[in-house]
Write a protein that holds these residues in place. Structure first.
Motif, PDB file in Angstrom:
ATOM      1  N   ARG A 108       5.702 -28.477  22.307  1.00  0.00           N
ATOM      2  CA  ARG A 108       4.320 -28.424  21.974  1.00  0.00           C
ATOM      3  C   ARG A 108       3.922 -27.039  22.801  1.00  0.00           C
ATOM      4  NH1 ARG A 108      -0.160 -31.135  24.413  1.00  0.00           N
ATOM      5  NH2 ARG A 108       1.593 -32.297  25.559  1.00  0.00           N
ATOM      6  N   GLU A 179     -12.885 -24.358  19.615  1.00  0.00           N
ATOM      7  CA  GLU A 179     -13.475 -25.593  19.288  1.00  0.00           C
ATOM      8  C   GLU A 179     -14.860 -25.186  19.092  1.00  0.00           C
ATOM      9  OE1 GLU A 179     -14.679 -29.728  21.511  1.00  0.00           O
ATOM     10  OE2 GLU A 179     -13.434 -28.378  22.712  1.00  0.00           O
ATOM     11  N   ASP A 182     -14.808 -24.496  15.124  1.00  0.00           N
ATOM     12  CA  ASP A 182     -14.187 -25.412  14.637  1.00  0.00           C
ATOM     13  C   ASP A 182     -12.922 -24.969  13.929  1.00  0.00           C
ATOM     14  OD1 ASP A 182     -14.352 -27.987  13.515  1.00  0.00           O
ATOM     15  OD2 ASP A 182     -15.004 -27.152  11.394  1.00  0.00           O
ATOM     16  N   LYS A 183     -11.918 -24.426  14.820  1.00  0.00           N
ATOM     17  CA  LYS A 183     -10.646 -23.842  14.610  1.00  0.00           C
ATOM     18  C   LYS A 183      -9.575 -24.649  15.198  1.00  0.00           C
ATOM     19  CE  LYS A 183     -12.498 -19.157  13.020  1.00  0.00           C
ATOM     20  NZ  LYS A 183     -12.625 -17.766  13.483  1.00  0.00           N
ATOM     21  N   SER A 184      -9.964 -25.428  15.846  1.00  0.00           N
ATOM     22  CA  SER A 184      -8.904 -26.255  16.671  1.00  0.00           C
ATOM     23  C   SER A 184      -7.708 -26.651  15.882  1.00  0.00           C
ATOM     24  CB  SER A 184      -9.412 -27.354  17.776  1.00  0.00           C
ATOM     25  OG  SER A 184     -10.530 -27.038  18.659  1.00  0.00           O
ATOM     26  N   GLU A 185      -7.936 -27.448  14.800  1.00  0.00           N
ATOM     27  CA  GLU A 185      -7.063 -27.734  13.927  1.00  0.00           C
ATOM     28  C   GLU A 185      -6.111 -26.412  13.334  1.00  0.00           C
ATOM     29  OE1 GLU A 185      -4.431 -29.637  11.803  1.00  0.00           O
ATOM     30  OE2 GLU A 185      -5.381 -30.612  13.296  1.00  0.00           O
ATOM     31  N   ILE A 186      -6.975 -25.599  12.970  1.00  0.00           N
ATOM     32  CA  ILE A 186      -6.344 -24.320  12.427  1.00  0.00           C
ATOM     33  C   ILE A 186      -5.332 -23.753  13.578  1.00  0.00           C
ATOM     34  CG2 ILE A 186      -6.760 -21.806  11.937  1.00  0.00           C
ATOM     35  CD1 ILE A 186      -9.312 -22.720  10.524  1.00  0.00           C
ATOM     36  N   ASP A 188      -3.875 -25.458  15.779  1.00  0.00           N
ATOM     37  CA  ASP A 188      -2.633 -26.232  15.889  1.00  0.00           C
ATOM     38  C   ASP A 188      -1.565 -26.156  14.875  1.00  0.00           C
ATOM     39  OD1 ASP A 188      -3.727 -27.333  18.308  1.00  0.00           O
ATOM     40  OD2 ASP A 188      -4.669 -29.409  17.337  1.00  0.00           O
ATOM     41  N   GLN A 189      -2.026 -25.958  13.561  1.00  0.00           N
ATOM     42  CA  GLN A 189      -1.183 -25.684  12.692  1.00  0.00           C
ATOM     43  C   GLN A 189      -0.287 -24.284  12.620  1.00  0.00           C
ATOM     44  OE1 GLN A 189      -2.471 -26.307   8.566  1.00  0.00           O
ATOM     45  NE2 GLN A 189      -3.894 -27.966   9.189  1.00  0.00           N
ATOM     46  N   ARG A 379       0.163 -22.375   5.201  1.00  0.00           N
ATOM     47  CA  ARG A 379       0.023 -23.638   5.831  1.00  0.00           C
ATOM     48  C   ARG A 379      -1.222 -24.397   5.199  1.00  0.00           C
ATOM     49  NH1 ARG A 379       2.480 -19.649   7.719  1.00  0.00           N
ATOM     50  NH2 ARG A 379       0.766 -18.644   9.297  1.00  0.00           N
ATOM     51  N   TRP A 381      -4.122 -25.371   6.017  1.00  0.00           N
ATOM     52  CA  TRP A 381      -5.479 -24.887   6.138  1.00  0.00           C
ATOM     53  C   TRP A 381      -5.739 -23.511   5.747  1.00  0.00           C
ATOM     54  CZ3 TRP A 381      -7.005 -19.994   8.216  1.00  0.00           C
ATOM     55  CH2 TRP A 381      -6.235 -19.508   8.877  1.00  0.00           C
TER      56      TRP A 381
END
Length: 409
Positions: A108, A179, A182-186, A188-189, A379, A381
């Protein structure tokens, strides 16, 4: 030498070179807390190999450690000690391969360079991002140094240590930006993609085709000579562990391949044929030229097995429908990237958009376009952010022809 490579009170840095000191350092790192900051220094431009010549590690509660990989060998124990924690890099793709060579393989990661790019920062070099987000000036004067040098100068060690000592603080600052947007998930990918992409085994394949300027050679016989010269240089560079370009530059190999000298003397008199090994190894280069001249199987001008599409400027003539699709979709993707405060190449690579515009799925639906984009490496996103606007642009480009534009007869 103490296992710690830095005096906690601010003294000088030293390099850990023995297994005993390395194992003591691993024990201290295992007892630290939070993520592991890591960096590696290679000798790119000086050595043939891309191995790490210095590995820097920082972990809160443990300190900073500078390791000499050639002296230590395997880092399996360190990998085991921190296998489950997050590893923090700046530009992870540059370091993962050489770290894996010594047994360091994260599960990770957090990449502060990529994270800063996704957060919309205009400049993402380590020094710039540190100064922007942490208010600390970080000198970068040794970034292109020959890290295979021994002993390493004290000023280089200080530079190397600072590269990791600020990474955990920087990771937290970048994570806050992501955060807030709102790009934390982006992120992570994207981090997972870097980790998985770099883990794939790489093949040198037809490495000679990466010879700078080789595209200007348009005759198969000359191309065979360029190939033979590249292979001779590559073998000698590997043997001597010297960067190939320091032996004979790419431009010199291409010049010799184009000139096709008729003798060793003519090769020696070629003014473009320079480099520190251009004359001392003249027999080696001349043998390669003779090999290329005599080759019975000539290389193709186009890269075999690679599906190529023409440059977009040729599309209007070669594939007018694709040209309309690309011209309709490209500005919308750019607009979407601007709305998300992202570089357009991070939202969707230009090559991905070109390929799906050149050969869209049939029938064209949002669902089929999702599959096509995924097959091209996009990906989830990226697909979510672009698939509808690309679909709509392609449909409108097609309708423009059917509702009045004249198609070529």
């Amino acid at each position: 030498m103490s296992a710690a490579s830095v005096n906690e009170s601010g003294g000088t840095y030293s390099v850990i070179e023995t297994r005993e000191d390395y194992l003591a350092a691993v024990e201290r790192i295992a007892g630290g807390e939070g993520p592991l900051a890591i960096d590696a220094e290679r000798a790119s431009g000086y050595r043939y190999s891309q191995r790490a010549y210095l590995i820097q590690v920082f972990r809160r509660g443990a300190g900073t450690f500078l390791f000499d990989p050639p002296a230590i060998g395997s880092f399996a124990e360190l990998n085991e000690a921190v296998h489950d924690v997050e590893w923090v890099f700046h530009a992870a793709s540059q370091d993962l391969e050489c770290l894996r060579e010594v047994g360091l393989d994260p599960q990770r990661i957090f990449d502060t360079e990529l994270g800063a790019r996704l957060a919309g920062l205009p400049r993402v070099g380590l020094g710039t991002v540190v100064e922007s987000l942490l208010g600390i000036h970080l000198a970068k004067e040794h970034s292109a140094a020959d890290w295979s040098t021994r002993p390493l100068p004290a000023s280089w060690l200080l530079y190397a240590a600072l590269d990791v000592e600020l990474l955990v603080d920087l990771r937290e600052a970048v994570a806050r930006l992501l955060e807030e947007q709102d790009k934390s998930e982006i992120a992570d990918q994207e981090f997972a993609e870097v980790l998985n992409r770099t883990a794939r085994p790489s093949s040198r394949g037809e490495g000679w085709r990466r010879l700078s300027g080789v595209h200007s050679i348009r005759n198969p016989r000359n191309l065979a000579v360029a190939k033979a010269l590249w292979e001779a240089r590559d073998a000698y560079a590997r043997e001597t562990d010297v960067a190939p370009g320091r032996l004979v530059p790419d431009a010199s190999l291409v010049a010799a391949a184009k000139a096709l000298p008729a003798s060793k003397r003519e090769l020696a008199s070629l003014k473009e044929f320079i480099g520190r090994a251009s004359r001392s190894e003249l027999g080696r280069w001349w043998s390669a030229i003779e090999e290329g001249k005599a080759a019975e199987e000539l290389p193709s001008l186009r890269v075999p097995g690679v599906e190529t599409i023409p440059p977009p400027k040729a599309w209007a003539d070669r594939n007018p429908d694709a040209d309309r699709r690309l011209k309709a979709a490209r500005p919308r993707v750019v607009e979407r990237a601007e709305a998300l405060s992202l570089p357009v190449e991070n939202l969707l690579t230009p090559d991905t958009l070109r390929r799906v515009a050149w050969t869209p799925p049939e029938p064209l639906t949002v669902e089929s376009l999702v599959v096509a984009l995924a097959n091209l490496g996009a990906r989830p996103w990226q697909i979510d952010a672009t698939v509808q606007i690309i679909h709509d642009a392609f449909v409108e480009a097609s309708q423009g022809v059917s509702e009045g534009e004249e198609s070529p007869s």
